[in-house]
Design a protein around this motif. Structure first.
Motif, PDB file in Angstrom:
ATOM      1  N   GLU A 150       0.849  -1.256   0.122  1.00  0.00           N
ATOM      2  CA  GLU A 150       0.132   0.132  -0.034  1.00  0.00           C
ATOM      3  C   GLU A 150       0.968   1.367  -0.033  1.00  0.00           C
ATOM      4  O   GLU A 150       0.514   2.025  -0.616  1.00  0.00           O
ATOM      5  N   GLU A 151       1.921   1.336   0.689  1.00  0.00           N
ATOM      6  CA  GLU A 151       2.802   2.282   0.783  1.00  0.00           C
ATOM      7  C   GLU A 151       3.711   2.507  -0.657  1.00  0.00           C
ATOM      8  O   GLU A 151       3.993   3.537  -0.811  1.00  0.00           O
ATOM      9  N   MET A 152       3.736   1.525  -1.331  1.00  0.00           N
ATOM     10  CA  MET A 152       4.217   1.533  -2.718  1.00  0.00           C
ATOM     11  C   MET A 152       3.268   2.468  -3.542  1.00  0.00           C
ATOM     12  O   MET A 152       3.872   3.247  -4.348  1.00  0.00           O
ATOM     13  N   GLU A 153       2.075   1.888  -3.504  1.00  0.00           N
ATOM     14  CA  GLU A 153       1.296   2.988  -4.309  1.00  0.00           C
ATOM     15  C   GLU A 153       1.035   4.202  -3.910  1.00  0.00           C
ATOM     16  O   GLU A 153       1.191   5.061  -4.697  1.00  0.00           O
ATOM     17  N   GLN A 154       0.962   4.610  -2.234  1.00  0.00           N
ATOM     18  CA  GLN A 154       1.214   5.906  -2.060  1.00  0.00           C
ATOM     19  C   GLN A 154       2.267   6.592  -2.588  1.00  0.00           C
ATOM     20  O   GLN A 154       2.240   7.840  -3.047  1.00  0.00           O
ATOM     21  N   ARG A 155       3.467   5.856  -2.481  1.00  0.00           N
ATOM     22  CA  ARG A 155       4.841   6.533  -2.961  1.00  0.00           C
ATOM     23  C   ARG A 155       4.471   7.015  -4.365  1.00  0.00           C
ATOM     24  O   ARG A 155       5.159   8.135  -5.012  1.00  0.00           O
ATOM     25  N   SER A 156       4.010   6.017  -5.218  1.00  0.00           N
ATOM     26  CA  SER A 156       4.233   6.228  -6.646  1.00  0.00           C
ATOM     27  C   SER A 156       3.146   7.521  -7.016  1.00  0.00           C
ATOM     28  O   SER A 156       3.630   8.180  -7.885  1.00  0.00           O
ATOM     29  N   ARG A 157       2.062   7.589  -6.389  1.00  0.00           N
ATOM     30  CA  ARG A 157       1.289   8.536  -6.568  1.00  0.00           C
ATOM     31  C   ARG A 157       1.661  10.070  -6.166  1.00  0.00           C
ATOM     32  O   ARG A 157       1.672  11.050  -6.849  1.00  0.00           O
ATOM     33  N   LEU A 207       4.846  10.445  -6.225  1.00  0.00           N
ATOM     34  CA  LEU A 207       6.087  10.885  -7.431  1.00  0.00           C
ATOM     35  C   LEU A 207       5.255  11.613  -8.609  1.00  0.00           C
ATOM     36  O   LEU A 207       5.876  12.465  -9.012  1.00  0.00           O
ATOM     37  N   ALA A 208       4.078  11.014  -8.688  1.00  0.00           N
ATOM     38  CA  ALA A 208       3.244  11.521 -10.038  1.00  0.00           C
ATOM     39  C   ALA A 208       2.888  12.913  -9.765  1.00  0.00           C
ATOM     40  O   ALA A 208       2.654  13.735 -10.798  1.00  0.00           O
ATOM     41  N   GLU A 209       2.442  13.307  -8.466  1.00  0.00           N
ATOM     42  CA  GLU A 209       1.806  14.327  -8.237  1.00  0.00           C
ATOM     43  C   GLU A 209       2.441  15.458  -7.588  1.00  0.00           C
ATOM     44  O   GLU A 209       1.954  16.733  -7.523  1.00  0.00           O
ATOM     45  N   VAL A 210       3.726  15.134  -6.902  1.00  0.00           N
ATOM     46  CA  VAL A 210       4.287  16.279  -6.001  1.00  0.00           C
ATOM     47  C   VAL A 210       5.673  16.383  -6.572  1.00  0.00           C
ATOM     48  O   VAL A 210       6.380  15.701  -6.437  1.00  0.00           O
ATOM     49  N   PRO A 211       5.817  17.599  -7.143  1.00  0.00           N
ATOM     50  CA  PRO A 211       7.259  17.917  -7.887  1.00  0.00           C
ATOM     51  C   PRO A 211       8.415  17.863  -6.929  1.00  0.00           C
ATOM     52  O   PRO A 211       9.480  17.353  -7.006  1.00  0.00           O
ATOM     53  N   ALA A 212       8.219  18.440  -5.340  1.00  0.00           N
ATOM     54  CA  ALA A 212       9.330  18.378  -4.748  1.00  0.00           C
ATOM     55  C   ALA A 212       9.777  16.597  -4.405  1.00  0.00           C
ATOM     56  O   ALA A 212      10.905  16.486  -4.139  1.00  0.00           O
ATOM     57  N   VAL A 213       8.811  15.842  -4.256  1.00  0.00           N
ATOM     58  CA  VAL A 213       9.214  14.181  -4.043  1.00  0.00           C
ATOM     59  C   VAL A 213       9.802  13.801  -5.385  1.00  0.00           C
ATOM     60  O   VAL A 213      10.785  12.908  -5.340  1.00  0.00           O
ATOM     61  N   ARG A 214       9.350  14.108  -6.736  1.00  0.00           N
ATOM     62  CA  ARG A 214       9.868  13.676  -7.750  1.00  0.00           C
ATOM     63  C   ARG A 214      11.352  14.239  -7.945  1.00  0.00           C
ATOM     64  O   ARG A 214      12.363  13.517  -8.421  1.00  0.00           O
ATOM     65  N   ALA A 215      11.614  15.424  -7.546  1.00  0.00           N
ATOM     66  CA  ALA A 215      12.937  16.095  -7.695  1.00  0.00           C
ATOM     67  C   ALA A 215      13.805  15.408  -6.698  1.00  0.00           C
ATOM     68  O   ALA A 215      15.072  15.122  -6.941  1.00  0.00           O
ATOM     69  N   ARG A 216      13.121  15.022  -5.487  1.00  0.00           N
ATOM     70  CA  ARG A 216      14.160  14.293  -4.497  1.00  0.00           C
ATOM     71  C   ARG A 216      14.455  12.951  -5.025  1.00  0.00           C
ATOM     72  O   ARG A 216      15.759  12.525  -4.794  1.00  0.00           O
ATOM     73  N   MET A 217      13.546  12.125  -5.672  1.00  0.00           N
ATOM     74  CA  MET A 217      13.794  10.979  -6.118  1.00  0.00           C
ATOM     75  C   MET A 217      14.922  10.827  -7.282  1.00  0.00           C
ATOM     76  O   MET A 217      15.568  10.082  -7.399  1.00  0.00           O
ATOM     77  N   GLU A 263      10.463   6.301 -13.678  1.00  0.00           N
ATOM     78  CA  GLU A 263       9.315   6.535 -14.467  1.00  0.00           C
ATOM     79  C   GLU A 263       8.354   5.675 -14.867  1.00  0.00           C
ATOM     80  O   GLU A 263       6.889   5.839 -14.835  1.00  0.00           O
ATOM     81  N   THR A 264       8.694   4.218 -14.573  1.00  0.00           N
ATOM     82  CA  THR A 264       7.814   3.156 -14.436  1.00  0.00           C
ATOM     83  C   THR A 264       6.832   3.257 -13.195  1.00  0.00           C
ATOM     84  O   THR A 264       5.775   3.159 -13.156  1.00  0.00           O
ATOM     85  N   ALA A 265       7.396   3.916 -12.020  1.00  0.00           N
ATOM     86  CA  ALA A 265       6.503   4.042 -10.932  1.00  0.00           C
ATOM     87  C   ALA A 265       5.266   5.203 -11.217  1.00  0.00           C
ATOM     88  O   ALA A 265       4.251   5.114 -10.880  1.00  0.00           O
ATOM     89  N   VAL A 266       5.896   6.358 -11.972  1.00  0.00           N
ATOM     90  CA  VAL A 266       5.150   7.500 -12.214  1.00  0.00           C
ATOM     91  C   VAL A 266       3.904   7.163 -13.013  1.00  0.00           C
ATOM     92  O   VAL A 266       2.967   7.114 -13.098  1.00  0.00           O
ATOM     93  N   TYR A 267       4.240   6.195 -14.299  1.00  0.00           N
ATOM     94  CA  TYR A 267       3.506   5.673 -15.430  1.00  0.00           C
ATOM     95  C   TYR A 267       2.480   4.977 -14.456  1.00  0.00           C
ATOM     96  O   TYR A 267       1.367   4.863 -14.713  1.00  0.00           O
TER      97      TYR A 267
END
Length: 210
Positions: free
Chosen positions: A119-126, A128-138, A179-183
């Motif tokens: 479930e945390e994997m789903e939350q994390r992926s979402r 990544l897709a929705e929050v620029p700061a999370v995507r940048a840190r990743m 990119e797989t997680a975001v997609y």
């Protein structure tokens, strides 16, 4: 993406009381963060709220996680996990194509994340897709992991450890996981992420052919 899950090839080490306490604290912080973010949203959740829910001080949270983004991203090629990946990469068969060696490692990483906390994997992926700061840190974490693994790929292919092509190739393979997680999140987390990762890595192997 708990404390970093070990690849199946890595033997678990015996942990002392201090290390077990650290892991327990990290888990409490991460689980509190995931719960609050699910209830209130990422932006509305503060480090102070996370600390209170985990029954620790804000300074303790920052001691384990330098930023709020790190709390939700831990285990994705971060927080001491990439040294284990480096060891696992060196252990792959010498004649194995580099893309296949990285494929094995990334599948182990993905599988460990789903096994421990789907479930945390789903939350994390979402996030990544929705929050620029999370995507940048990743992206920053992936870059750090790439700089560590690229010399291994270079050595395995007879190149100089600082070879640019090895660095670009390794970074591209690691970015495939992000990119797989975001997609996957953008498509409602309905697809098989392992199959999506294979598709992404296959693209690196053959290029944009139809």
């Amino acid at each position: 993406m708990a404390a970093p899950a070990r690849p199946p090839s890595a033997a678990p080490a015996a942990l002392g009381l201090r290390e077990r306490k650290k892991i327990k604290t990290r888990l409490a912080i991460r689980r509190a963060a995931c719960r609050l973010i699910a209830e209130r949203g990422y932006e509305a959740t503060t480090v102070e709220q996370i600390a209170e829910a985990a029954e620790v001080s804000p300074s303790t949270v920052f001691r384990y996680f330098p930023t709020k983004e790190d709390i939700v991203l831990t285990v994705v090629l971060t927080d001491g996990y990439d040294p284990m990946l480096e060891t696992a990469l060196r252990a792959r068969p010498a004649d194995e194509p580099p893309i296949e060696s990285l494929r094995v490692l990334l599948h182990q990483t993905l599988g460990a994340m789903f096994t421990e906390a789907p479930e945390e994997m789903e939350q994390r992926s979402r996030l990544l897709a929705e929050v620029p700061a999370v995507r940048a840190r990743m992206a920053e974490s992936m870059s750090q992991a790439g700089r560590r693994l690229a010399p291994v790929i270079a050595e395995r292919t007879g190149r100089d450890p600082a070879d640019l092509q090895a660095r670009v190739f390794t970074s591209a393979a690691l970015s495939a996981l992000q990119e797989t997680a975001v997609y996957w999140a953008e498509r409602g987390c309905r697809d098989d992420p392992a199959a999506l990762l294979d598709r992404a890595l296959d693209t690196l192997g053959r290029g944009l052919t139809l």
